[in-house]
Design a protein around this motif. Structure first.
Motif, PDB file in Angstrom:
ATOM      1  N   MET A 170       0.858  -1.212   0.000  1.00  0.00           N
ATOM      2  CA  MET A 170       0.000   0.000   0.000  1.00  0.00           C
ATOM      3  C   MET A 170       0.882   1.246   0.000  1.00  0.00           C
ATOM      4  SD  MET A 170      -3.207   1.279   0.491  1.00  0.00           S
ATOM      5  CE  MET A 170      -4.326   0.325   1.503  1.00  0.00           C
ATOM      6  N   SER A 171       0.716   2.107  -0.994  1.00  0.00           N
ATOM      7  CA  SER A 171       1.473   3.352  -0.948  1.00  0.00           C
ATOM      8  C   SER A 171       0.505   4.531  -0.996  1.00  0.00           C
ATOM      9  CB  SER A 171       2.476   3.400  -2.099  1.00  0.00           C
ATOM     10  OG  SER A 171       1.784   3.478  -3.313  1.00  0.00           O
ATOM     11  N   ALA A 172       0.994   5.682  -0.526  1.00  0.00           N
ATOM     12  CA  ALA A 172       0.163   6.897  -0.463  1.00  0.00           C
ATOM     13  C   ALA A 172       0.924   8.022  -1.149  1.00  0.00           C
ATOM     14  CB  ALA A 172      -0.110   7.252   0.999  1.00  0.00           C
ATOM     15  N   LEU A 215       0.929  11.926  -2.290  1.00  0.00           N
ATOM     16  CA  LEU A 215       0.281  13.226  -2.086  1.00  0.00           C
ATOM     17  C   LEU A 215       0.175  13.942  -3.422  1.00  0.00           C
ATOM     18  CD1 LEU A 215      -0.785  15.304  -0.008  1.00  0.00           C
ATOM     19  CD2 LEU A 215       1.545  16.207   0.143  1.00  0.00           C
ATOM     20  N   TYR A 270      -4.313  12.226  -0.836  1.00  0.00           N
ATOM     21  CA  TYR A 270      -3.426  11.084  -1.057  1.00  0.00           C
ATOM     22  C   TYR A 270      -4.133  10.088  -1.964  1.00  0.00           C
ATOM     23  CZ  TYR A 270      -0.134  12.551   2.498  1.00  0.00           C
ATOM     24  OH  TYR A 270       0.813  13.251   3.200  1.00  0.00           O
ATOM     25  N   LEU A 302      -4.205   6.338  -2.804  1.00  0.00           N
ATOM     26  CA  LEU A 302      -3.757   5.116  -2.139  1.00  0.00           C
ATOM     27  C   LEU A 302      -3.736   3.979  -3.148  1.00  0.00           C
ATOM     28  CD1 LEU A 302      -6.040   5.521   1.016  1.00  0.00           C
ATOM     29  CD2 LEU A 302      -3.679   6.297   0.723  1.00  0.00           C
ATOM     30  N   GLU A 326      -0.796  -3.354  -3.222  1.00  0.00           N
ATOM     31  CA  GLU A 326       0.502  -3.987  -3.494  1.00  0.00           C
ATOM     32  C   GLU A 326       0.720  -4.202  -4.994  1.00  0.00           C
ATOM     33  OE1 GLU A 326      -1.635  -4.926  -1.154  1.00  0.00           O
ATOM     34  OE2 GLU A 326      -0.453  -4.376   0.608  1.00  0.00           O
ATOM     35  N   ARG A 338      -2.410  -0.821  -8.007  1.00  0.00           N
ATOM     36  CA  ARG A 338      -3.713  -0.301  -8.451  1.00  0.00           C
ATOM     37  C   ARG A 338      -4.253   0.679  -7.431  1.00  0.00           C
ATOM     38  NH1 ARG A 338      -6.232  -2.881 -12.603  1.00  0.00           N
ATOM     39  NH2 ARG A 338      -8.285  -2.188 -11.941  1.00  0.00           N
ATOM     40  N   VAL A 375      -6.725   2.278  -5.053  1.00  0.00           N
ATOM     41  CA  VAL A 375      -7.870   1.700  -4.338  1.00  0.00           C
ATOM     42  C   VAL A 375      -8.659   2.747  -3.565  1.00  0.00           C
ATOM     43  CG1 VAL A 375      -6.965  -0.629  -4.125  1.00  0.00           C
ATOM     44  CG2 VAL A 375      -6.348   1.076  -2.423  1.00  0.00           C
ATOM     45  N   GLY A 376      -8.167   3.979  -3.501  1.00  0.00           N
ATOM     46  CA  GLY A 376      -8.920   4.968  -2.747  1.00  0.00           C
ATOM     47  C   GLY A 376      -8.193   6.282  -2.619  1.00  0.00           C
ATOM     48  N   VAL A 377      -8.814   7.160  -1.856  1.00  0.00           N
ATOM     49  CA  VAL A 377      -8.361   8.533  -1.702  1.00  0.00           C
ATOM     50  C   VAL A 377      -8.478   8.907  -0.232  1.00  0.00           C
ATOM     51  CG1 VAL A 377      -9.208  10.879  -2.101  1.00  0.00           C
ATOM     52  CG2 VAL A 377      -8.921   9.344  -4.037  1.00  0.00           C
ATOM     53  N   ARG A 436       0.775   2.988   7.931  1.00  0.00           N
ATOM     54  CA  ARG A 436       1.566   2.788   6.722  1.00  0.00           C
ATOM     55  C   ARG A 436       2.425   1.535   6.891  1.00  0.00           C
ATOM     56  NH1 ARG A 436       1.068   3.850   3.000  1.00  0.00           N
ATOM     57  NH2 ARG A 436       3.021   4.600   2.176  1.00  0.00           N
ATOM     58  N   PRO A 437       2.900   0.962   5.789  1.00  0.00           N
ATOM     59  CA  PRO A 437       3.798  -0.191   5.918  1.00  0.00           C
ATOM     60  C   PRO A 437       4.971   0.167   6.821  1.00  0.00           C
ATOM     61  CG  PRO A 437       3.129   0.089   3.640  1.00  0.00           C
ATOM     62  CD  PRO A 437       2.615   1.287   4.380  1.00  0.00           C
ATOM     63  N   GLU A 456       8.458   2.532   6.395  1.00  0.00           N
ATOM     64  CA  GLU A 456       8.437   3.544   5.324  1.00  0.00           C
ATOM     65  C   GLU A 456       8.711   4.931   5.874  1.00  0.00           C
ATOM     66  OE1 GLU A 456       5.303   3.603   2.520  1.00  0.00           O
ATOM     67  OE2 GLU A 456       5.957   1.705   1.636  1.00  0.00           O
ATOM     68  N   ARG A 514      -7.251   7.556   8.437  1.00  0.00           N
ATOM     69  CA  ARG A 514      -8.077   6.644   7.662  1.00  0.00           C
ATOM     70  C   ARG A 514      -8.556   5.505   8.547  1.00  0.00           C
ATOM     71  NH1 ARG A 514      -9.257   6.472   2.377  1.00  0.00           N
ATOM     72  NH2 ARG A 514      -9.565   4.484   1.352  1.00  0.00           N
ATOM     73  N   GLN A 532     -11.719   0.256   0.251  1.00  0.00           N
ATOM     74  CA  GLN A 532     -12.629   1.163  -0.464  1.00  0.00           C
ATOM     75  C   GLN A 532     -13.037   0.580  -1.816  1.00  0.00           C
ATOM     76  OE1 GLN A 532     -11.190   5.222  -0.722  1.00  0.00           O
ATOM     77  NE2 GLN A 532     -12.990   5.942  -1.817  1.00  0.00           N
ATOM     78  N   HIS A 533     -12.096  -0.049  -2.503  1.00  0.00           N
ATOM     79  CA  HIS A 533     -12.379  -0.675  -3.798  1.00  0.00           C
ATOM     80  C   HIS A 533     -11.776  -2.066  -3.749  1.00  0.00           C
ATOM     81  CE1 HIS A 533     -11.954  -1.589  -8.088  1.00  0.00           C
ATOM     82  NE2 HIS A 533     -12.983  -0.779  -8.252  1.00  0.00           N
TER      83      HIS A 533
END
Lengths: 676, 328
Positions: A1-3, A5, A18, A20, A23, A26, A28-30, B37-38, B41, B53, B62-63
């Motif tokens: 999961m990365s974020a 900005l 952000y 989001l 892995e 893709r 998956v959200g905001v 967060r992981p 990081e 969140r 969310q998706h």
């Protein structure tokens, strides 16, 4: 999961969020940015869904070239060579001004800069424009004349310290929701609110005064308010004496705008006009907000002048909690203007007609530049029909749905010898193109957008573009190289360095300084903290200039044949021609089809039920849409959003243009409605 | 068993967690946003407001792709990642929210997709003096595998499950007296927000809040849907189908009961067709309907909807208004 900005790709408010991703990379959200001064951990519905269209299977993934009538996949080199070759051929046969370049308020500053460089230095024409022509060209023309700068004078945070807000021609909670909500918060703490809008928009439910004047009568209303401010002695004499010029001309021009006369023109009560004058005249600090309800008229520039006159008359300029605050509609429409994607100016509004300005750019770019200002986008269609223009390059726009008088635009595009469209999705306009180039969307590239409050801020790459799609700056660099102009930029950061070198208002801007919440221009050097409030000591032009205006009616008013007034605009759920939002599941589900708002009284007279299909016709075209019965619109007026291809509002709208800004009259024309 | 961990012990614990799990820890990003967060990081942010969140997204994203339908109609499920997640740094409200939706998704018919992510996941509570500015937070009371109570420069480790116990093995023993002192400190603080919610819920359930009030609050809603998206106990989703080259990918997507389309019938009629009705539903569901269904409020006072709402109509703000206007 990365974020990652980044800056929201929708309206001009400039919220940061952000993106989001999982892995697999893709989206998956905001999640909203907590520390950003505008978003403050919050977003609107489009912001919360800003990731939703990015992976849509419709994305354009490969260049397309029209062969034997059909668009077929091609390689990048082949497509770019074809574009360059055809532009060269057409320019040499018919002159460089036979080419037109439409830039985009959706792409970054760096990309707008490269497109206008390509048009001017690459192909030798000033025929470069973008959709600001359709939204705030009236502002740029009007406010440059009166104040010297066409941008929002103050900052969103000023709403926390104002005493009164006037919103005229802006459905702020739907179109700039994080500014609209800040207005609602101001009201909660006791700030007074005047809403001038024929529609019963959400803000009007919180207003101390809701002025439901007839569409197209803003000049009369504003002049009437100013006449009463003078009558009541509520003008700011000290400010007028110290900071303005041409006051006596304004005074004379207002004499005829008595409450009774203005009431007759606007449909308001005289008392309402006097009440507005009292509130505006007695507020210590008032912010004036406006948007398309002011600008999109055949007298749009006059409307802007009238708003500016009101601010100067009441001394509401240059201080916290005041200002003339045009709300820019798109994420980077301010930046596209700043970058000179306009036919008469280079970056930072440096005029192409000025030899010294031209020389500055000619020496930076190593090419002589054309002298004569180019065509406005809205004039380019007539020019195409008259064979004065033969080829268009359209970057990230869908004029077949967004321009007024769709049939006229369709005819003009069909007449062209060569049409190139760069976009992220197939659109009505790509469908008629000769070459389609697939672009990376905001989430797949780096760059900067400039928000409505002049805040230059970063957007960042969160994932790779689909298929062979490329960032617009890479596509434009490749065309610049083909024109013999070196464009081996390492990335948008380096392009911004070039912009800063030729643009006084951006001179202090560089990527390392934009890391978190950006900088507000003017930012003239590397130590400058940016400028939240313009015109503090003096206006950009020196004195603020009163520019008297007279009332001119709209060009096509309802009559016996077309008895209802059609107003058009956007909704809170969708974005312009729906390219992105109609591919975002929740937004599309919420508003799934074209509709027209009609007052129950009109509906009853026409025997129309709620949700019934109706035919709507104007002198320019007709569409079928669903009727929505609501008292949001006043009797005699109907409203349609322009998002829907299957019921295109712009098949109906009037392309009568403001003589100075070239903006079409999207807000007023006559229509008739019949049940299907 | 009670253990006492210093900073290096904490690092050791985190390293151990990171080997067996996909470990998420609270970190503050450059703009001030505090997120899970992981691990590794960024720097740990062990004190502060609840992570922005909702942590329930680890199990209910969310998706979330559910399945693929091939050209011939064959269905293949999209299996969630095999490596279980460990969420570190949850406060009591967030642990309560996870327990709340665990019960919902496990209730027959059980939601396999949720449970696949949830079953081997590990929850680590972080309470004690770890609130904003070092404020004391209420204890977790067993809703996690392992709880760390921040106390001075140390943490008292309390295992609540055998897995938690195993993880704490080898660390020095702690003193029960220290826990008691901390719990007393949390007790004396009280919980005014809980009192507020209970009183407002009483008024909502007894139908003394008039329609006009809901209209007023609804008028302030700008329909961002953020309250639902931010709420850890909101579990409503809709289904999105996307077709690419004859394969349909079916995903579930967080939904919002504040949307008109959420309840709109195919005819166009909507039994919750106004903002007033939808706003009432949002509050009523959490404070009255959930009590009937589950025996507790659907709001654990995490504060997210109040923080995310651009116009100040999150559940605690609305509860305060209800109490001020219709209370005794």
């Amino acid at each position: 999961m990365s974020a990652t900005l980044t800056t929201c790709p929708y309206c001009g408010t400039g919220c940061m969020l952000y993106l989001l991703s999982d892995e697999q990379g893709r989206l998956v959200g905001v999640e909203p940015s907590a520390g950003h001064p505008v978003s403050r951990g919050q977003l609107c519905v489009k912001g919360w869904n800003a990731h939703a269209f990015v992976h849509h299977p419709d994305r354009l993934k490969t260049p397309l070239i029209r062969r034997q009538g059909a668009l077929v996949p091609a390689g990048w080199d082949e497509a770019l060579n074809l574009v360059h070759q055809r532009f060269r051929q057409i320019a040499s046969a018919h002159g460089p001004d036979s080419l037109v370049f439409f830039s985009s308020a959706k792409v970054g500053n760096e990309e707008n800069y490269l497109l206008m460089k390509l048009a001017r230095a690459g192909y030798g024409t000033n025929n470069v424009d973008h959709c600001a022509r359709l939204c705030h060209s009236s502002t740029v023309t009007g406010l440059v004349e009166t104040l010297g700068s066409g941008a929002m004078t103050n900052t969103v945070a000023c709403l926390d310290e104002t005493d009164l807000v006037l919103v005229i021609g802006s459905n702020t909670t739907e179109q700039h929701p994080l500014i609209g909500s800040r207005i609602l918060q101001a009201v909660q703490r006791g700030c007074r609110l005047i809403v001038a809008d024929g529609r019963r928009i959400k803000l009007s439910r919180h207003a101390d005064l809701h002025l439901r004047h007839r569409n197209g009568t803003d000049v009369a209303l504003l002049n009437g308010i100013m006449q009463q401010i003078l009558e009541l002695g509520l003008e700011d004499r000290d400010f007028i004496n110290a900071r303005t010029e041409n006051f006596s001309a304004l005074q004379q021009s207002l004499a005829a705008f008595t409450p009774d006369r203005v009431a007759a023109i606007t449909g308001l009560q005289a008392d309402e006009i006097i009440a507005a004058a009292r509130m505006l005249g007695s507020a210590q600090r008032a912010m004036l907000f406006y948007a398309m309800g002011i600008t999109q008229h055949s007298h749009g520039v006059d409307n802007v002048r009238a708003v500016s006159n009101l601010a100067l008359l009441t001394g509401n300029l240059g201080r916290p909690g005041t200002g003339v605050n045009p709300l820019r509609g798109q994420n980077n429409v301010q930046g596209a203007c700043d970058m000179g994607a306009l036919p008469d100016v280079l970056t930072g509004y440096q005029k192409v007609a000025d030899p010294a300005m031209r020389e500055r750019f000619a020496s930076a770019w190593g090419r002589p530049l054309p002298e004569r200002p180019g065509l406005m986008a809205t004039h380019a269609y007539d020019a195409a029909l008259a064979d004065r223009v033969r080829a268009f390059l359209v970057l990230g726009e869908n004029p077949l749905l967004s321009e007024a008088n769709q049939a006229h635009v369709a005819k003009a595009l069909a007449r062209l010898e060569f049409l190139v469209v760069v976009d992220i999705f197939p659109t009505e306009t790509t469908a008629v193109a000769d070459v389609v180039l697939p672009a990376a969307c905001y989430a797949e590239k780096d760059g900067t957008f400039t928000s409505t409050e002049r805040r230059v801020q970063r957007f960042r790459r969160a994932l790779a573009p689909p298929g062979e799609a490329r960032a617009d700056w890479e596509i434009l660099s490749a065309l610049l190289e083909r024109c013999g102009i070196s464009a081996d930029y390492t990335g948008p950061s380096q392009i911004m360095e070039e912009i800063a070198a030729v643009t006084p208002s951006y001179r202090g801007i560089s990527y390392p300084r934009l890391e978190e919440s950006g900088l507000q221009w003017p930012c003239p050097d590397h130590d400058h903290p940016g400028t939240p409030i313009l015109h503090q000591q003096n206006c950009t032009r020196g004195k603020g200039r009163f520019s008297p205006v007279d009332f001119r009616p709209s060009r096509e008013l309802p009559d016996a044949a077309y008895p209802l007034l059609l107003n058009t605009g956007r909704t809170g759920m969708h974005w312009h021609t729906g390219t992105m939002t109609r591919r975002s599941h929740l937004l599309d589900r919420e508003e799934h089809s074209a509709f027209i708002e009609i007052h129950p009284e009109d509906a009853a007279r026409l025997s129309i039920r709620d949700r019934q299909q109706v035919s709507v016709e104007s002198r320019r075209g007709g569409v079928r849409v669903m009727a929505t019965l609501t008292d949001r619109v006043p009797p005699g007026q109907v409203f349609m959003p322009f998002h829907f291809v299957e019921g295109a509002a712009n098949a109906l709208t009037n392309n009568a243009l403001d003589p100075e800004s070239g903006i079409p009259e999207f807000k007023v024309c006559g229509v008739r409605i019949t049940p299907c | 068993m009670l253990k006492r961990l210093d900073r290096s012990d904490l690092e050791k614990l985190l390293s151990a967690l990171a080997t067996g799990y996909r470990l998420l820890t609270p970190q503050r990003l450059a703009d001030g946003t505090r997120l899970l967060r992981p691990h590794g990081e960024g720097a740990l942010a062990l004190q502060g407001e609840p992570v922005q969140r909702k942590p329930t997204e680890a199990f209910f994203p969310q998706h979330d792709p559910l399945l693929r339908i091939g050209e011939q109609g064959e269905v293949t499920t999209c299996d969630p990642p095999v490596r279980p997640v460990a969420l570190f740094g949850l406060n009591a409200a967030d642990l309560g929210c996870i327990a709340f939706i665990d019960r919902f998704f496990a209730d027959p018919p059980a939601d396999d997709h949720y449970l696949a992510r949830r079953k081997d996941a590990l929850l680590v509570g972080l309470t004690g003096f770890s609130g904003p500015g070092g404020d004391v937070l209420p204890p977790a009371n067993g809703m996690c595998d392992l709880e760390l109570l921040a106390f001075g420069q140390n943490w008292l480790g309390v295992p609540w499950t055998p897995r938690g116990e195993a993880l704490l093995e080898g660390f020095p023993d702690g003193e029960q007296a220290e826990v008691e002192e901390l719990l007393e400190s949390a007790r004396t603080r009280g919980n005014p927000a809980q009192d507020l919610l209970e009183k407002a819920a009483g008024l909502v359930a007894s139908e003394v809040v008039p329609d006009d009030f809901w209209r007023e609050v609804g008028d302030r809603c700008i329909l961002c849907s953020g309250c639902n998206l931010a709420c850890p106990t909101c579990t409503c989703f809709c289904v999105e189908d996307r077709q690419e080259q004859a394969v349909t990918l079916r995903s579930r997507v967080w939904d919002s009961c504040q949307f008109d389309a959420f309840m709109r019938e195919a005819s166009g009629h909507n039994p919750l067709g106004t903002e007033a009705l939808r706003t009432r539903r949002r509050i009523h569901h959490k404070l009255a309907a959930d009590v009937t269904r589950w025996g507790e409020f659907g709001c654990l006072l995490c504060g997210r909807c109040d923080r995310v709402c651009p116009t100040g109509i999150g559940i605690q703000a609305v509860a305060a208004e209800i109490l001020a206007r219709f209370g005794p």
